[in-house]
Scaffold this active site. Structure first.
Site, PDB file in Angstrom:
ATOM      1  N   GLU A  51       0.861  -1.190   0.000  1.00  0.00           N
ATOM      2  CA  GLU A  51       0.000   0.000   0.000  1.00  0.00           C
ATOM      3  C   GLU A  51       0.893   1.233   0.000  1.00  0.00           C
ATOM      4  O   GLU A  51       1.862   1.310   0.771  1.00  0.00           O
ATOM      5  CB  GLU A  51      -0.919   0.028   1.233  1.00  0.00           C
ATOM      6  CG  GLU A  51      -1.764   1.310   1.242  1.00  0.00           C
ATOM      7  CD  GLU A  51      -2.851   1.340   2.312  1.00  0.00           C
ATOM      8  OE1 GLU A  51      -2.885   0.425   3.155  1.00  0.00           O
ATOM      9  OE2 GLU A  51      -3.664   2.292   2.286  1.00  0.00           O
ATOM     10  N   ASN A 105      -4.500   5.003  -2.152  1.00  0.00           N
ATOM     11  CA  ASN A 105      -5.729   5.514  -1.529  1.00  0.00           C
ATOM     12  C   ASN A 105      -6.333   6.631  -2.370  1.00  0.00           C
ATOM     13  O   ASN A 105      -5.626   7.566  -2.753  1.00  0.00           O
ATOM     14  CB  ASN A 105      -5.426   6.070  -0.136  1.00  0.00           C
ATOM     15  CG  ASN A 105      -5.069   4.966   0.826  1.00  0.00           C
ATOM     16  OD1 ASN A 105      -5.930   4.237   1.294  1.00  0.00           O
ATOM     17  ND2 ASN A 105      -3.778   4.816   1.090  1.00  0.00           N
ATOM     18  N   GLU A 116      -7.831   2.065  -3.518  1.00  0.00           N
ATOM     19  CA  GLU A 116      -8.536   1.858  -2.244  1.00  0.00           C
ATOM     20  C   GLU A 116      -9.487   3.021  -1.989  1.00  0.00           C
ATOM     21  O   GLU A 116      -9.082   4.177  -1.984  1.00  0.00           O
ATOM     22  CB  GLU A 116      -7.543   1.762  -1.086  1.00  0.00           C
ATOM     23  CG  GLU A 116      -6.661   0.547  -1.165  1.00  0.00           C
ATOM     24  CD  GLU A 116      -5.878   0.304   0.123  1.00  0.00           C
ATOM     25  OE1 GLU A 116      -6.076   1.027   1.111  1.00  0.00           O
ATOM     26  OE2 GLU A 116      -5.070  -0.641   0.123  1.00  0.00           O
ATOM     27  N   ASP A 122     -11.715   0.186   1.545  1.00  0.00           N
ATOM     28  CA  ASP A 122     -10.837   0.401   2.698  1.00  0.00           C
ATOM     29  C   ASP A 122     -11.672   0.478   3.979  1.00  0.00           C
ATOM     30  O   ASP A 122     -12.850   0.840   3.932  1.00  0.00           O
ATOM     31  CB  ASP A 122     -10.090   1.720   2.500  1.00  0.00           C
ATOM     32  CG  ASP A 122      -8.740   1.726   3.189  1.00  0.00           C
ATOM     33  OD1 ASP A 122      -8.484   0.827   4.004  1.00  0.00           O
ATOM     34  OD2 ASP A 122      -7.938   2.638   2.900  1.00  0.00           O
ATOM     35  N   GLU A 176      -6.026  -5.426   7.966  1.00  0.00           N
ATOM     36  CA  GLU A 176      -5.133  -4.298   8.240  1.00  0.00           C
ATOM     37  C   GLU A 176      -4.787  -4.270   9.723  1.00  0.00           C
ATOM     38  O   GLU A 176      -5.609  -4.666  10.544  1.00  0.00           O
ATOM     39  CB  GLU A 176      -5.867  -2.988   7.964  1.00  0.00           C
ATOM     40  CG  GLU A 176      -6.018  -2.634   6.539  1.00  0.00           C
ATOM     41  CD  GLU A 176      -6.486  -1.186   6.422  1.00  0.00           C
ATOM     42  OE1 GLU A 176      -5.833  -0.464   5.691  1.00  0.00           O
ATOM     43  OE2 GLU A 176      -7.476  -0.796   7.059  1.00  0.00           O
TER      44      GLU A 176
HETATM   45  P1  C2E Z   1      -5.469   3.513   5.508  1.00  0.00           P
HETATM   46  O1  C2E Z   1      -5.552   3.600   4.045  1.00  0.00           O
HETATM   47  O2  C2E Z   1      -6.481   2.674   6.185  1.00  0.00           O
HETATM   48  O3  C2E Z   1      -3.989   3.014   5.809  1.00  0.00           O
HETATM   49  C1  C2E Z   1      -3.610   2.193   6.869  1.00  0.00           C
HETATM   50  C2  C2E Z   1      -3.029   2.987   8.008  1.00  0.00           C
HETATM   51  O4  C2E Z   1      -2.730   2.101   9.085  1.00  0.00           O
HETATM   52  C3  C2E Z   1      -1.683   3.659   7.683  1.00  0.00           C
HETATM   53  O5  C2E Z   1      -1.633   4.849   8.450  1.00  0.00           O
HETATM   54  C4  C2E Z   1      -0.673   2.669   8.221  1.00  0.00           C
HETATM   55  O6  C2E Z   1       0.567   3.241   8.512  1.00  0.00           O
HETATM   56  C5  C2E Z   1      -1.380   2.224   9.464  1.00  0.00           C
HETATM   57  N1  C2E Z   1      -0.948   0.888   9.906  1.00  0.00           N
HETATM   58  C6  C2E Z   1      -0.477  -0.128   9.176  1.00  0.00           C
HETATM   59  N2  C2E Z   1      -0.206  -1.199   9.925  1.00  0.00           N
HETATM   60  C7  C2E Z   1      -0.523  -0.863  11.199  1.00  0.00           C
HETATM   61  C8  C2E Z   1      -0.467  -1.565  12.438  1.00  0.00           C
HETATM   62  O7  C2E Z   1      -0.066  -2.718  12.546  1.00  0.00           O
HETATM   63  N3  C2E Z   1      -0.892  -0.877  13.539  1.00  0.00           N
HETATM   64  C9  C2E Z   1      -1.341   0.400  13.466  1.00  0.00           C
HETATM   65  N4  C2E Z   1      -1.732   1.003  14.591  1.00  0.00           N
HETATM   66  N5  C2E Z   1      -1.414   1.090  12.303  1.00  0.00           N
HETATM   67  C10 C2E Z   1      -1.002   0.464  11.183  1.00  0.00           C
HETATM   68  P2  C2E Z   1      -1.130   6.216   7.827  1.00  0.00           P
HETATM   69  O8  C2E Z   1      -0.001   5.978   6.881  1.00  0.00           O
HETATM   70  O9  C2E Z   1      -0.944   7.189   8.947  1.00  0.00           O
HETATM   71  O10 C2E Z   1      -2.368   6.647   6.949  1.00  0.00           O
HETATM   72  C11 C2E Z   1      -3.577   6.995   7.546  1.00  0.00           C
HETATM   73  C12 C2E Z   1      -4.657   7.184   6.527  1.00  0.00           C
HETATM   74  O11 C2E Z   1      -4.384   8.314   5.699  1.00  0.00           O
HETATM   75  C13 C2E Z   1      -4.812   6.031   5.549  1.00  0.00           C
HETATM   76  O12 C2E Z   1      -5.542   4.976   6.161  1.00  0.00           O
HETATM   77  C14 C2E Z   1      -5.550   6.702   4.413  1.00  0.00           C
HETATM   78  O13 C2E Z   1      -6.931   6.763   4.685  1.00  0.00           O
HETATM   79  C15 C2E Z   1      -4.979   8.109   4.449  1.00  0.00           C
HETATM   80  N6  C2E Z   1      -3.962   8.250   3.378  1.00  0.00           N
HETATM   81  C16 C2E Z   1      -2.678   7.826   3.353  1.00  0.00           C
HETATM   82  N7  C2E Z   1      -2.091   8.124   2.179  1.00  0.00           N
HETATM   83  C17 C2E Z   1      -3.050   8.740   1.426  1.00  0.00           C
HETATM   84  C18 C2E Z   1      -3.079   9.282   0.093  1.00  0.00           C
HETATM   85  O14 C2E Z   1      -2.112   9.236  -0.683  1.00  0.00           O
HETATM   86  N8  C2E Z   1      -4.267   9.839  -0.318  1.00  0.00           N
HETATM   87  C19 C2E Z   1      -5.372   9.876   0.471  1.00  0.00           C
HETATM   88  N9  C2E Z   1      -6.479  10.428  -0.008  1.00  0.00           N
HETATM   89  N10 C2E Z   1      -5.376   9.359   1.716  1.00  0.00           N
HETATM   90  C20 C2E Z   1      -4.234   8.815   2.183  1.00  0.00           C
HETATM   91 MG    MG Z   2      -7.630   1.254   6.271  1.00  0.00          MG
HETATM   92 MG    MG Z   3      -5.787   2.379   2.591  1.00  0.00          MG
END
Ligand code: C2E
Ligand code: MG
Ligand code: MG
Length: 403
Positions: free
Chosen positions: A178, A237, A269, A299, A356
């Site tokens: 991802e 995403n 996603e 997602d 996830e």
């Molecule tokens: P998401 O798409 O549901 O991504 C999964 C989030 O869970 C990611 O947080 C990831 O770092 C985190 N994660 C993965 N494994 C674990 C784990 O074992 N434990 C815990 N506690 N967390 C874990 P991140 O990178 O902070 O991203 C948060 C959200 O931000 C994403 O949720 C997504 O909705 C959004 N996001 C990230 N990149 C983009 C992007 O390029 N565009 C858009 N529109 N949204 C984005």
């Molecule tokens: Mg997610």
């Molecule tokens: Mg995602």
């Protein structure tokens, strides 16, 4: 960090029980403990400048402001604190309170069914410690940026995707990654999406990020495939706002095709709620993307409102079971049943399931047992920059299939 360095707040209306709790904490080595008899007093303490409480242990049923309302205020104020809830309520009710607390964005370590014991307390406090260390990220709770700063950062090309692997539970083989947006801020270091995705959406500027992450992800995916013949896909995403543009699907197709990449290697996603706003344009885009061969993933599955309706309406290829279910599944029967039936339903529809937030071996084992297809989470690897991800995949492949 030892217990003596942590700041505790014990919230309990019952004087005798409060005294017992203080004694237990002292026995465990805590030296900095404040107390409050209800939610109002507790909120005043946590909101006071310089309080920086690490862990709150709170009763639920209290006169004045009860524990439920207190959790809501802690969540709304985005206070970076860990919570332990304690109550004599029956366990099904405690499960829903735990879910509610998470929904408010509060970091909950767990719920203790009274009577509190030192063992139960120590086990939950332990969970606070590893969660603190995330070497890849700047603490973003305290960071906030203006929309101008964020857009300038995009113009300066300071944003990039980090990659987190998705691994097949049965074979341990890597199926893809991802792409997660990160801001390499010149002063603040690596900044997580929490600090910029919301503001970009609110100001209708999210497209800038979507295209940047999409196009860099496509480039890296091509590079890995040609350089090391890695058969990996990349999931990106996509915000609801981007799907409202009726030309979105054609633009993505053009981007992928001009790099001679197969559309099958890109998965988009979408969050459940995303597919329901501006329904006509979103559905047209999603249908066209499926027609071209892109993967489509729902997602945070289970947190939206109309899961089944969405599945029936659009041919999604994957669902990502929300982290909140995974976190609760080893302890809450209801969460486990929801997971079980979601996986079962997906299997019948021929849809890939991804879990996830797999953080510990127990999560991995449970999801494998439930027949989930793919896993993503800190237990496997944290999101990492593209070159580190490439190296990581090569190493992992050597370990999984030694030649
Ligand atoms: P998401 O798409 O549901 O991504 C999964 C989030 O869970 C990611 O947080 C990831 O770092 C985190 N994660 C993965 N494994 C674990 C784990 O074992 N434990 C815990 N506690 N967390 C874990 P991140 O990178 O902070 O991203 C948060 C959200 O931000 C994403 O949720 C997504 O909705 C959004 N996001 C990230 N990149 C983009 C992007 O390029 N565009 C858009 N529109 N949204 C984005
Ligand atoms: Mg997610
Ligand atoms: Mg995602």
């Amino acid at each position: 960090m030892g217990l003596s360095e942590l700041k505790f707040l014990a919230v309990e209306d019952h004087e005798f029980q409060r005294g017992m709790l203080l004694k237990m904490l002292a026995r465990l080595g805590a030296t900095q403990v404040s107390t409050a008899a209800d939610g109002y007093a507790a909120l005043e303490i946590v909101m006071s400048p310089g309080a920086s409480i690490d862990i709150i242990i709170s009763d639920l049923d209290m006169p004045g402001m009860d524990g439920l309302e207190f959790m809501r205020h802690v969540g709304e104020a985005r206070i970076p604190v860990s919570i332990i809830l304690a109550s004599a309520l029956e366990s099904v009710l405690l499960d829903s309170v735990e879910t509610m607390t998470r929904a408010y964005g509060v970091k909950i370590l767990g719920v203790i069914q009274k009577p509190i014991t030192s063992e139960k307390l120590a086990a939950l406090i332990k969970l606070h410690l590893p969660a603190q260390a995330n070497p890849n990220l700047t603490q973003t709770d305290a960071l906030s940026f203006t929309i101008e700063e964020i857009v300038q950062g995009i113009r300066n090309d300071e944003f990039e995707p980090f990659f987190q692997p998705k691994v097949e539970l049965a074979s341990r083989r890597i199926k893809g990654a991802e792409a997660l947006a990160r801001w390499r801020h010149p002063q603040k270091g690596i900044v997580a999406p929490y600090a910029f995705v919301g503001p970009l959406e609110d100001h209708n500027q999210i497209d800038k990020l979507t295209w940047l992450i999409l196009s860099k992800s496509v480039d890296f995916c091509c590079e890995w495939r040609t350089k090391s013949e890695l058969d990996v896909s990349v999931s990106v995403n996509v915000s609801a706002k981007s799907l409202a543009d009726v030309n979105f699907a054609d633009r993505v197709t053009e981007l992928v095709k001009c790099k001679s990449l197969d559309c099958r290697n890109i998965i988009l996603e979408v969050t459940e709620s995303a597919a329901t706003t501006d329904i006509g344009h979103s559905l047209e885009n999603l249908s066209r993307l499926r027609m071209k061969g892109f993967g489509l993933s729902i997602d945070d599955y289970g947190t939206g409102y109309s899961s089944l309706q969405q599945l029936a309406r659009i041919a999604f290829t994957e669902i990502k079971l929300d982290q909140s279910f995974i976190k609760s599944a080893t302890t809450q029967q209801a969460a486990r049943i929801i997971l079980e039936s979601s996986i079962d339903m997906a299997k019948k529809l021929g849809i890939v399931t991804v879990a996830e937030g797999i953080e510990i071996e127990k999560d991995w084992d449970l999801l494998r047992e439930l027949g989930c297809d793919l896993a993503q989470g800190y237990f496997i690897a944290r999101p990492m920059e593209h070159s580190a991800y490439h190296e990581w995949v090569l190493n992992w492949n050597r370990l999984v299939s030694p030649s």
